[in-house]
Design an enzyme around this catalytic site. Structure first.
Site, PDB file in Angstrom:
ATOM      1  N   CYS A 131      38.691  47.584  40.998  1.00 53.31           N
ATOM      2  CA  CYS A 131      38.663  46.181  40.584  1.00 53.31           C
ATOM      3  C   CYS A 131      37.215  45.709  40.377  1.00 53.31           C
ATOM      4  O   CYS A 131      36.309  46.528  40.124  1.00 53.31           O
ATOM      5  CB  CYS A 131      39.416  45.303  41.587  1.00 53.31           C
ATOM      6  SG  CYS A 131      39.865  43.671  40.920  1.00 53.31           S
ATOM      7  N   ASP A 200      40.372  40.322  49.251  1.00 51.71           N
ATOM      8  CA  ASP A 200      40.840  38.940  49.057  1.00 51.71           C
ATOM      9  C   ASP A 200      41.163  38.300  50.384  1.00 51.71           C
ATOM     10  O   ASP A 200      41.067  37.078  50.534  1.00 51.71           O
ATOM     11  CB  ASP A 200      42.070  38.913  48.144  1.00 51.71           C
ATOM     12  CG  ASP A 200      41.629  39.029  46.707  1.00 51.71           C
ATOM     13  OD1 ASP A 200      41.371  40.169  46.279  1.00 51.71           O
ATOM     14  OD2 ASP A 200      41.476  37.990  46.052  1.00 51.71           O
TER      15      ASP A 200
END
Ligand code: RUB
Length: 318
Positions: A131, A200
């Site tokens: 990512c 996250d």
């Protein structure tokens, strides 16, 4: 229903987070602070209570946009708890100051974290990324600034290919970048010195919630002996997990996987598109924060220190 007393900037920020024009946990948090600041500055509220109610409504609107990135409620918590006063002016001033203080802390934390992460990297190392994480980029940037020569194997990260952003940013740092499809991770793992990913959310037991595919990558890394390092500011620690709550995993539209024609051609199938997954602590070597690096199992100590005041939700229900 949209509240009319929320400023256009709030709806713009919410829309950009929803469509992922603004993405990545740290960038989301910074925009949230900006939206709260804009509401405080532009509001036509006539009483302190009215302005406080508007700010709580801004927080609720923003929190609904993406459920997994805990930086979003943490940003709201930080700012709303410090927004006090008995007149519109004092509430406005303290909201603006808290939002700006939050953004400054965000930037400083990332720089400090970057140096901690950089200390782990040696000259000549190859990292594998998944990512796009600004906390990860900060580690590499600090290592490069320390004079280390690094290479990166960058996973493209389906379905939205955030790996392309990572590849571009690492190239700009003079890192030698190789882009691979996600499923090539194991094929190259013997050449990797560190798997370096962001987060996250970090749960109290040290589990790491990050872009879908992180947990599979971590399993392969453990099999091949490559340490998994998670670069995550303390803003990613989820205080609600201290009382047993699970982190909600965002499910996204199937159109990210198939366009309408492909969907028609395939016929009747189910499509699942989870945005994130959970990597258990046993697969993680260290969590790198601005407060130093921690074995995942000990992160709860830091969490208690930082969120001892609890995980109350100052935005309320209306
Ligand atoms: C982004 C992602 C990132 C973390 C950390 O997912 O999983 O690794 O958010 O990013 P998405 P940062 O693209 O779905 O938002 O280190 O910049 O906070």
């Amino acid at each position: 229903m949209e509240r009319e007393d929320l400023q256009p900037r709030v709806h713009d920020v919410a829309g950009a987070i929803e469509t992922m024009e603004t993405r990545g946990a740290a960038a989301i948090a910074s925009e949230v602070a900006d939206a709260l600041r804009a509401q405080a500055v532009e509001s036509e509220a006539e009483t302190a209570a009215q302005l406080q109610a508007e700010l709580r409504a801004v927080a609720r609107t923003l929190i609904e946009t993406r459920p997994t990135a805990v930086s979003l409620p943490n940003a709201c918590r930080y700012i709303l708890r410090r927004t006090v006063g008995d007149s519109v002016d004092t509430v406005r001033t303290s909201a603006v100051e808290s939002a700006e203080e939050f953004q400054t802390r965000l930037a400083t934390a990332q720089l400090d974290l970057g140096q901690v992460g950089a200390n782990r990297l040696r000259d000549g190392d190859t990292v594998m990324t998944h990512c796009h994480s600004t906390d990860v980029i900060a580690c590499v940037e600090a290592a490069v600034a320390d004079g280390k020569d690094l290479s990166a194997m960058v996973k493209e990260t389906r379905p939205r290919e955030q790996g392309h952003i990572t590849a571009r940013e690492l190239t700009e740092l003079d890192v030698d970048v190789t882009l691979v499809v996600d499923s090539a991770a194991r094929r190259y793992m013997n050449d990797i010195d560190h798997v370096l990913v962001g987060a996250d959310a970090i749960a109290a037991d040290g589990s790491v919630v990050n872009k879908i595919g992180t947990s599979g990558l971590a399993v392969v890394a453990l099999e091949r002996g490559a340490p998994v390092v998670v670069a995550a500011q303390t803003l990613k620690l989820d205080p609600a997990t201290m009382t047993g709550n699970a982190v909600e995993i965002e499910m996204r539209e199937e159109s990210e996987l198939l366009d309408a024609d492909e969907r028609d051609a395939i016929g009747e199938i189910t499509v699942e598109n989870p945005a994130f997954d959970v990597t258990p602590p046993r697969y993680v070597d260290a969590i790198v924060t601005e407060r130093g690096q921690f074995p995942p199992e000990s992160i709860v100590t830091l969490m208690r220190e930082l969120f001892g005041e609890g995980s109350t939700e100052p935005w309320g229900t209306e």
